[in-house]
Motif scaffolding. Structure first.
Motif, PDB file in Angstrom:
ATOM      1  N   PHE A 122       0.855  -1.274   0.166  1.00 22.83           N
ATOM      2  CA  PHE A 122      -0.054   0.055  -0.125  1.00 22.83           C
ATOM      3  C   PHE A 122       0.876   1.227   0.189  1.00 22.83           C
ATOM      4  CE2 PHE A 122      -1.823  -3.447   2.567  1.00 22.83           C
ATOM      5  CZ  PHE A 122      -3.063  -3.758   1.760  1.00 22.83           C
ATOM      6  N   VAL A 123       0.479   2.280  -0.809  1.00 25.98           N
ATOM      7  CA  VAL A 123       1.094   3.488  -0.734  1.00 25.98           C
ATOM      8  C   VAL A 123       0.868   4.312   0.432  1.00 25.98           C
ATOM      9  CG1 VAL A 123       1.324   5.577  -1.854  1.00 25.98           C
ATOM     10  CG2 VAL A 123       1.058   3.513  -3.243  1.00 25.98           C
ATOM     11  N   ARG A 124      -0.214   4.237   0.991  1.00 25.45           N
ATOM     12  CA  ARG A 124      -0.746   5.142   2.124  1.00 25.45           C
ATOM     13  C   ARG A 124      -1.221   4.255   3.268  1.00 25.45           C
ATOM     14  NH1 ARG A 124      -2.791  10.316   0.744  1.00 25.45           N
ATOM     15  NH2 ARG A 124      -4.642  10.090   2.187  1.00 25.45           N
ATOM     16  N   ALA A 125      -1.112   4.670   4.560  1.00 29.23           N
ATOM     17  CA  ALA A 125      -1.524   3.955   5.508  1.00 29.23           C
ATOM     18  C   ALA A 125      -3.032   3.857   5.738  1.00 29.23           C
ATOM     19  CB  ALA A 125      -1.169   4.570   6.969  1.00 29.23           C
ATOM     20  N   GLU A 126      -3.713   4.856   5.287  1.00 23.09           N
ATOM     21  CA  GLU A 126      -5.038   4.621   4.998  1.00 23.09           C
ATOM     22  C   GLU A 126      -5.583   3.756   4.145  1.00 23.09           C
ATOM     23  OE1 GLU A 126      -3.962   9.031   5.614  1.00 23.09           O
ATOM     24  OE2 GLU A 126      -3.235   7.541   4.722  1.00 23.09           O
ATOM     25  N   ASP A 127      -4.924   3.261   3.262  1.00 22.31           N
ATOM     26  CA  ASP A 127      -5.207   2.149   2.428  1.00 22.31           C
ATOM     27  C   ASP A 127      -5.112   0.798   2.882  1.00 22.31           C
ATOM     28  OD1 ASP A 127      -5.602   3.877   0.275  1.00 22.31           O
ATOM     29  OD2 ASP A 127      -3.561   3.805  -0.345  1.00 22.31           O
ATOM     30  N   MET A 128      -4.078   0.760   3.771  1.00 25.80           N
ATOM     31  CA  MET A 128      -3.896  -0.625   4.732  1.00 25.80           C
ATOM     32  C   MET A 128      -5.036  -0.542   5.740  1.00 25.80           C
ATOM     33  SD  MET A 128      -1.110  -1.238   7.554  1.00 25.80           S
ATOM     34  CE  MET A 128      -1.511   0.164   8.713  1.00 25.80           C
ATOM     35  N   PHE A 129      -5.561   0.539   6.451  1.00 24.93           N
ATOM     36  CA  PHE A 129      -6.674   0.367   7.175  1.00 24.93           C
ATOM     37  C   PHE A 129      -7.946  -0.022   6.598  1.00 24.93           C
ATOM     38  CE2 PHE A 129      -3.647   3.052  10.021  1.00 24.93           C
ATOM     39  CZ  PHE A 129      -3.903   2.205  10.977  1.00 24.93           C
ATOM     40  N   GLU A 130      -8.057   0.327   5.349  1.00 23.87           N
ATOM     41  CA  GLU A 130      -9.245  -0.054   4.675  1.00 23.87           C
ATOM     42  C   GLU A 130      -9.097  -1.728   4.414  1.00 23.87           C
ATOM     43  OE1 GLU A 130     -12.182   1.280   3.434  1.00 23.87           O
ATOM     44  OE2 GLU A 130     -11.745   2.720   4.709  1.00 23.87           O
ATOM     45  N   MET A 167       7.837   7.819   6.804  1.00 26.13           N
ATOM     46  CA  MET A 167       7.520   8.931   5.962  1.00 26.13           C
ATOM     47  C   MET A 167       6.495   8.534   4.756  1.00 26.13           C
ATOM     48  SD  MET A 167      11.354  10.897   5.881  1.00 26.13           S
ATOM     49  CE  MET A 167      12.159   9.463   5.356  1.00 26.13           C
ATOM     50  N   LEU A 168       5.110   8.897   5.075  1.00 23.89           N
ATOM     51  CA  LEU A 168       4.298   8.491   4.043  1.00 23.89           C
ATOM     52  C   LEU A 168       3.422   9.814   3.721  1.00 23.89           C
ATOM     53  CD1 LEU A 168       2.976   5.103   5.875  1.00 23.89           C
ATOM     54  CD2 LEU A 168       4.334   5.219   3.882  1.00 23.89           C
ATOM     55  N   PRO A 169       2.829   9.676   2.710  1.00 24.33           N
ATOM     56  CA  PRO A 169       1.757  10.676   2.292  1.00 24.33           C
ATOM     57  C   PRO A 169       0.263  10.472   3.087  1.00 24.33           C
ATOM     58  CG  PRO A 169       1.873   9.123   0.640  1.00 24.33           C
ATOM     59  CD  PRO A 169       2.979   8.658   1.630  1.00 24.33           C
ATOM     60  N   GLY A 170      -0.182  11.585   3.588  1.00 26.20           N
ATOM     61  CA  GLY A 170      -1.134  11.508   4.555  1.00 26.20           C
ATOM     62  C   GLY A 170      -0.878  11.179   5.951  1.00 26.20           C
ATOM     63  N   MET A 171      -1.264  10.216   6.464  1.00 25.34           N
ATOM     64  CA  MET A 171      -1.103   9.764   7.871  1.00 25.34           C
ATOM     65  C   MET A 171       0.333   9.104   7.912  1.00 25.34           C
ATOM     66  SD  MET A 171      -2.757   6.517  10.097  1.00 25.34           S
ATOM     67  CE  MET A 171      -4.371   7.104   9.919  1.00 25.34           C
ATOM     68  N   ASP A 172       1.171   9.384   8.934  1.00 25.26           N
ATOM     69  CA  ASP A 172       2.344   9.107   8.851  1.00 25.26           C
ATOM     70  C   ASP A 172       2.626   7.726   9.651  1.00 25.26           C
ATOM     71  OD1 ASP A 172       2.905   9.536  11.822  1.00 25.26           O
ATOM     72  OD2 ASP A 172       2.984  11.501  11.481  1.00 25.26           O
ATOM     73  N   GLY A 173       3.835   7.188   9.667  1.00 29.85           N
ATOM     74  CA  GLY A 173       3.893   6.045  10.148  1.00 29.85           C
ATOM     75  C   GLY A 173       3.684   5.799  11.453  1.00 29.85           C
ATOM     76  N   LEU A 174       4.287   6.817  12.397  1.00 34.92           N
ATOM     77  CA  LEU A 174       4.039   6.646  13.782  1.00 34.92           C
ATOM     78  C   LEU A 174       2.626   6.887  14.194  1.00 34.92           C
ATOM     79  CD1 LEU A 174       6.978   8.868  15.258  1.00 34.92           C
ATOM     80  CD2 LEU A 174       6.826   6.183  15.127  1.00 34.92           C
ATOM     81  N   LYS A 175       1.896   7.515  13.577  1.00 40.64           N
ATOM     82  CA  LYS A 175       0.312   7.423  13.675  1.00 40.64           C
ATOM     83  C   LYS A 175      -0.225   6.229  13.300  1.00 40.64           C
ATOM     84  CE  LYS A 175      -3.639   9.213  14.638  1.00 40.64           C
ATOM     85  NZ  LYS A 175      -4.152   9.451  16.053  1.00 40.64           N
ATOM     86  N   ALA A 176      -0.021   5.920  12.222  1.00 42.76           N
ATOM     87  CA  ALA A 176      -0.403   4.380  11.815  1.00 42.76           C
ATOM     88  C   ALA A 176      -0.108   3.522  13.043  1.00 42.76           C
ATOM     89  CB  ALA A 176      -0.110   4.218  10.545  1.00 42.76           C
ATOM     90  N   LEU A 177       1.052   3.240  13.311  1.00 42.96           N
ATOM     91  CA  LEU A 177       1.581   2.307  14.485  1.00 42.96           C
ATOM     92  C   LEU A 177       0.712   2.495  15.738  1.00 42.96           C
ATOM     93  CD1 LEU A 177       3.478   0.172  15.434  1.00 42.96           C
ATOM     94  CD2 LEU A 177       5.006   2.068  16.201  1.00 42.96           C
ATOM     95  N   THR A 178       0.451   3.616  16.047  1.00 42.47           N
ATOM     96  CA  THR A 178      -0.210   3.894  17.345  1.00 42.47           C
ATOM     97  C   THR A 178      -1.791   3.205  17.109  1.00 42.47           C
ATOM     98  OG1 THR A 178       0.967   5.940  17.813  1.00 42.47           O
ATOM     99  CG2 THR A 178      -0.992   5.758  18.865  1.00 42.47           C
ATOM    100  N   LEU A 179      -2.239   3.441  16.086  1.00 44.58           N
ATOM    101  CA  LEU A 179      -3.653   3.082  15.731  1.00 44.58           C
ATOM    102  C   LEU A 179      -3.675   1.627  15.809  1.00 44.58           C
ATOM    103  CD1 LEU A 179      -4.869   5.732  13.129  1.00 44.58           C
ATOM    104  CD2 LEU A 179      -5.463   5.578  15.631  1.00 44.58           C
ATOM    105  N   LEU A 180      -2.588   0.925  15.204  1.00 44.76           N
ATOM    106  CA  LEU A 180      -2.369  -0.364  15.120  1.00 44.76           C
ATOM    107  C   LEU A 180      -2.518  -1.134  16.165  1.00 44.76           C
ATOM    108  CD1 LEU A 180       0.021  -0.949  12.131  1.00 44.76           C
ATOM    109  CD2 LEU A 180      -2.335  -1.511  12.048  1.00 44.76           C
TER     110      LEU A 180
END
Length: 228
Positions: free
Chosen positions: A31-39, A54-67
Motif C-alpha cells: 500500500f502507498v498510504r496507511a489509510e489504504d492499509m486500514f481499509e 514517511m508516508l503521504p497522508g497519515m505518517d507511520g508513527l500515527k499508523a503504528l499507534t492506531l494499530l
C-alpha cells in the motif's frame, strides 16, 4: 505454510522489491498510504506488517499507534523500515509499539530473516486457534470471516469483534462494561446505546442464515452467546 504480509511503502521501486522478495513463501499486499492499509484490514488481518515512517497522508508513527490500540491488530508484529536511522527515531518507533526497526537501505535477506524471527517470536501462525466454532457459527480469524451454516455473514469490524468476544465466552454472561472496554475501548460506562444498536444489527444478520437464537440479553448485566 504461507504468511500474509502487509507492506506500507510510498516508493514504488521499493514496493516492487518487497513483492519480489516475498513471492516464494509470503503472500504480500502493498500500500502507498496507511489509510489504504486500514481499509484492507477491514477484510483481512495479516501475520506481520512492514511500515515506512514517511508516508503521504497519515505518517507511520500515527499508523503504528492506531494499530497497537486496535484489538484486531495489537498483537500483529510491526517492523518499521525507514530511511530515518538515527537512534532517537528508532526509540520513538519502538516506544510506540514497533516490534523491530530496520534502517534503509537494507538487504532483502536481512529483512526476510527479521520477518521470520518476529513471526517465530509472536507465534503469529495460521493454526487451529484461527478457527472458532460454536454450533452453526464459525469464525475464521485468519480470513476475518464469519460463517453461519456455511454461509458468509457480512459484518462490520465492530460487529465481528463483538461476536468473537461473545463466542469466546459462550454460555457465560459478558457484562456491558467488559464489552465496551474490549470492543470500544471505553474506560467508563456512560451512554451505551451504541452497544444495543450493534447487538440488534448482529442478531438481524445472523437471523438471515439461521432460525436459532444466538444472543440472549441478561437484563441489567450484559449478553450471553448460547451454544446450540
Amino acid at each position: 505454510m504461507e504468511y500474509k504480509v502487509f507492506v506500507v511503502e510510498d516508493d514504488e521501486s521499493i514496493r516492487g522489491l518487497y513483492e519480489i522478495a516475498f513471492q516464494d513463501k509470503f503472500e504480500c499486499s502493498s500500500f502507498v498510504r496507511a489509510e489504504d492499509m486500514f481499509e484492507a484490514l477491514k477484510k483481512q488481518t495479516p501475520d506481520i506488517i512492514i511500515l515506512d515512517l514517511m508516508l503521504p497522508g497519515m505518517d507511520g508513527l500515527k499508523a503504528l499507534t492506531l494499530l497497537k490500540q486496535d484489538s484486531q491488530t495489537k498483537d500483529v508484529p510491526v517492523i518499521i523500515a525507514s530511511a530515518k536511522g538515527d537512534e532517537s527515531v528508532k526509540v520513538r518507533g519502538l516506544d510506540a509499539g514497533a516490534d523491530d526497526y530496520i534502517a534503509k537501505p537494507f538487504g532483502m535477506l536481512e529483512l526476510i530473516a527479521r520477518v521470520k524471527a518476529n513471526l517465530r517470536k509472536s507465534g503469529s501462525r495460521k493454526n487451529e486457534e484461527d478457527l472458532i466454532e460454536c454450533g452453526s457459527v464459525r469464525i475464521n480469524n485468519a480470513e476475518h470471516v464469519v460463517y453461519v451454516n456455511g454461509q458468509v455473514v457480512n459484518l462490520t469490524l465492530k460487529e465481528y469483534n463483538l461476536l468473537a468476544l461473545l463466542i469466546k465466552n459462550a454460555d457465560c454472561v459478558v457484562t456491558r462494561e467488559r464489552i465496551l472496554s474490549e470492543v470500544w475501548d471505553y474506560e467508563f460506562v456512560g451512554e451505551t446505546r451504541t452497544l444495543d444498536m450493534h447487538i440488534k444489527s448482529l442478531r438481524s444478520k445472523l437471523a438471515e442464515f439461521s432460525d436459532e437464537q444466538f444472543i440472549l440479553t441478561i437484563r441489567g448485566v450484559g449478553y450471553k452467546f448460547i451454544k446450540n
